[in-house]
Write a protein that holds these residues in place. Structure first.
Motif, PDB file in Angstrom:
ATOM      1  N   ALA A 165     -36.510  48.076 -37.606  1.00  0.00           N
ATOM      2  CA  ALA A 165     -36.072  47.007 -36.701  1.00  0.00           C
ATOM      3  C   ALA A 165     -35.254  45.958 -37.442  1.00  0.00           C
ATOM      4  O   ALA A 165     -34.260  45.445 -36.904  1.00  0.00           O
ATOM      5  N   LEU A 166     -35.638  45.629 -38.665  1.00  0.00           N
ATOM      6  CA  LEU A 166     -34.870  44.670 -39.461  1.00  0.00           C
ATOM      7  C   LEU A 166     -33.439  45.158 -39.675  1.00  0.00           C
ATOM      8  O   LEU A 166     -32.477  44.397 -39.531  1.00  0.00           O
ATOM      9  N   ALA A 167     -33.300  46.435 -40.017  1.00  0.00           N
ATOM     10  CA  ALA A 167     -31.966  47.006 -40.231  1.00  0.00           C
ATOM     11  C   ALA A 167     -31.161  46.993 -38.934  1.00  0.00           C
ATOM     12  O   ALA A 167     -29.974  46.646 -38.923  1.00  0.00           O
ATOM     13  N   ALA A 168     -31.806  47.365 -37.831  1.00  0.00           N
ATOM     14  CA  ALA A 168     -31.117  47.408 -36.538  1.00  0.00           C
ATOM     15  C   ALA A 168     -30.688  46.014 -36.091  1.00  0.00           C
ATOM     16  O   ALA A 168     -29.582  45.826 -35.568  1.00  0.00           O
ATOM     17  N   ILE A 169     -31.555  45.032 -36.298  1.00  0.00           N
ATOM     18  CA  ILE A 169     -31.222  43.657 -35.920  1.00  0.00           C
ATOM     19  C   ILE A 169     -30.060  43.142 -36.756  1.00  0.00           C
ATOM     20  O   ILE A 169     -29.175  42.427 -36.244  1.00  0.00           O
ATOM     21  N   ALA A 170     -30.017  43.511 -38.032  1.00  0.00           N
ATOM     22  CA  ALA A 170     -28.889  43.109 -38.877  1.00  0.00           C
ATOM     23  C   ALA A 170     -27.569  43.627 -38.309  1.00  0.00           C
ATOM     24  O   ALA A 170     -26.570  42.905 -38.256  1.00  0.00           O
ATOM     25  N   VAL A 171     -27.567  44.889 -37.869  1.00  0.00           N
ATOM     26  CA  VAL A 171     -26.359  45.445 -37.252  1.00  0.00           C
ATOM     27  C   VAL A 171     -26.003  44.671 -35.994  1.00  0.00           C
ATOM     28  O   VAL A 171     -24.843  44.289 -35.772  1.00  0.00           O
ATOM     29  N   ALA A 172     -26.993  44.431 -35.144  1.00  0.00           N
ATOM     30  CA  ALA A 172     -26.747  43.735 -33.880  1.00  0.00           C
ATOM     31  C   ALA A 172     -26.158  42.346 -34.110  1.00  0.00           C
ATOM     32  O   ALA A 172     -25.231  41.927 -33.403  1.00  0.00           O
ATOM     33  N   LYS A 173     -26.682  41.626 -35.091  1.00  0.00           N
ATOM     34  CA  LYS A 173     -26.162  40.283 -35.368  1.00  0.00           C
ATOM     35  C   LYS A 173     -24.737  40.350 -35.901  1.00  0.00           C
ATOM     36  O   LYS A 173     -23.897  39.512 -35.551  1.00  0.00           O
ATOM     37  N   LEU A 174     -24.432  41.339 -36.742  1.00  0.00           N
ATOM     38  CA  LEU A 174     -23.060  41.492 -37.229  1.00  0.00           C
ATOM     39  C   LEU A 174     -22.100  41.818 -36.089  1.00  0.00           C
ATOM     40  O   LEU A 174     -20.909  41.488 -36.155  1.00  0.00           O
TER      41      LEU A 174
END
Length: 455
Positions: free
Chosen positions: A286-295
């Motif tokens: 989830a941390l990795a996915a959220i990083a993508v979403a924020k970018l």
């Protein structure tokens, strides 16, 4: 689709059909190549090969003739599962014929923005999470998922437009066959040891994984698991901007966990209690996915809402349903002991009723004993049920039941369960003693759960 001229009027050999080879061959034909497909399976038993022949593609089936390479092919597009030790590929290397994989071909014609995801574990879940986040209430365009997740990249690349995103799961096998592939955002979930039989050494495996970033520039992003020292060191070898994520420490310019909240760039995004796929590994995903979403500019409320509804990848610790306080999870893909260990560790605070059993490969299950401390009951089926019973007795499991199959196991587990129990199908065995594959086993489990009555 970008009209790529690289293959026009060139002889291209597609080695290994399967789904990726089928779509690669059709795309190459559209790009003006002279296509030959070679597959070990006999033609008369291969409807995909027959369809290609009908479209004008030459198919050589039933064996891999090394002498075929005397025809001066400009490129080979190989199935990722075929090792480079294959005599055809060894000869192609001697002849200096470029050997690519279908994902490279797809990337060359792709108009959509590419997000690439690799890693030893968590690739599929992270890819799916990113896809859900990018597609949820999207104002324009569409998010697609493709690649190693089971959806041919060559098919999706032709459909997606410049308004879309493609989230592509990439295995080390696929990454060995890239040339110009260039993700604007790349994700490496983690790196441990795997596929040494294919790559030869761990260093070669890591090198293959790291190829996801080799064509990235200073305008691109590389999202890395900052809890792995190895990835911190490797981060020095990329031109991309590093975006770290960590479950263990606060970090700047990235995603991290603090006091049961997920943060990005020091701003809170959502509580982990609203992530309904269990396990510490899924917090990392989830941390990795959220990083993508924020970018990609997605607002926190959309991220929170989308991830709160995410139930996991089918058959991988998939939340199925809650009935009268009992939570049912489908982990049919756990076809070995290591996978079942991971599943059991995902529920540290619950009493577990474990449903297990399947094909007997001759091994003991005593490796599971240290992981059975939260298991209150085991419902066992298949060829290995007596072996698993022995292990359960050694672990002093209070309730042990032998039953016929996964469906009768569901009924029995519900009968003996209590509120707040987790009822977990995680067989630790292949399915082939009773079922065609783990998907069929998991689907029958889901159906049996859905048929239960909350009374």
């Amino acid at each position: 689709m970008i009209r790529q001229t690289r293959y026009e009027n060139k002889k291209v050999l597609v080695l290994g059909l399967a789904l990726s080879g089928f779509h690669a061959a059709k795309l190459l034909l559209k790009l003006g190549a002279f296509v030959t497909v070679n597959d070990a399976k006999e033609l008369e038993n291969n409807p995909d090969a027959q369809e290609l022949v009908a479209s004008g593609i030459r198919v050589i089936a039933g064996y891999h003739p090394v002498e075929l390479l005397d025809e001066s092919f400009a490129y080979i597009i190989k199935n990722p599962g075929i090792p480079y030790s294959n005599p055809m590929l060894e000869r192609a290397t001697e002849l200096a014929i470029p050997i690519l994989t279908e994902v490279e071909l797809a990337a060359e014609v792709m108009e959509a923005d590419l997000i690439g995801v690799t890693g030893t574990n968590g690739k599929t879940t992270t890819t799916t999470m990113i896809h859900e986040l990018l597609d949820y209430k999207r104002p324009a365009g569409k998010a697609y998922k493709a690649g190693n997740i089971g959806i041919p990249a060559a098919a999706i690349a032709q459909e997606a437009t410049k308004d879309d995103d493609i989230v592509m799961e990439l295995s080390s096998f696929q990454l060995m066959g890239i040339d110009e592939m260039h993700p604007s955002i790349a994700v490496i979930t983690n790196i441990t040891e795997a596929h040494i039989d294919y790559h030869g050494t761990r260093d070669a495996y890591v090198e293959a994984k790291w190829r996801i970033t080799e064509n990235q520039t200073e305008n691109d992003y590389l999202i890395l698991n900052w809890d792995q020292e190895e990835l911190r060191e490797l981060s020095k070898n990329t031109k991309a901007k590093i975006v770290p994520f960590s479950r263990k420490e606060e970090i700047k310019n990235g995603a991290y966990l603090k006091d049961d909240m997920i943060y990005f760039n020091e701003a809170s995004v959502m509580p982990i209690s609203d992530i309904h796929v269990p396990g510490l590994h899924n917090i990392e995903n989830a941390l990795a996915a959220i990083a993508v979403a924020k970018l990609k500019g997605i607002e926190n409320d959309i991220i929170h809402e989308a991830l709160s509804q995410f139930g996991g990848v089918k058959h991988r610790i998939q939340f199925v349903k809650e009935i009268n306080g009992r939570s049912f999870y489908n982990d049919s893909k756990s076809t070995n002991i290591v996978a079942t260990k991971t599943a059991l560790e995902s529920f540290p605070n619950n009493e577990i009723i474990l449903l297990a059993g399947g094909l007997d490969r001759g091994n003991s299950f005593d490796e599971l004993i240290p992981y059975l401390d939260k298991v209150k009951a085991m419902i066992l089926f298949g060829e290995t049920k007596e072996k698993l019973q022995e292990t359960a007795e050694k672990a002093a499991i209070k309730i042990i039941k032998l039953t016929e199959n996964v469906e009768t196991a569901v009924a029995e587990s519900y009968r003996i369960s209590e509120k707040e129990d987790v009822i977990l199908l995680s067989p630790a065995c292949a399915s082939w003693d009773q079922y065609k594959n783990f998907e069929v086993r998991g689907d029958l489990y889901i159906h049996a759960v859905q048929e239960l009555k909350a009374d």
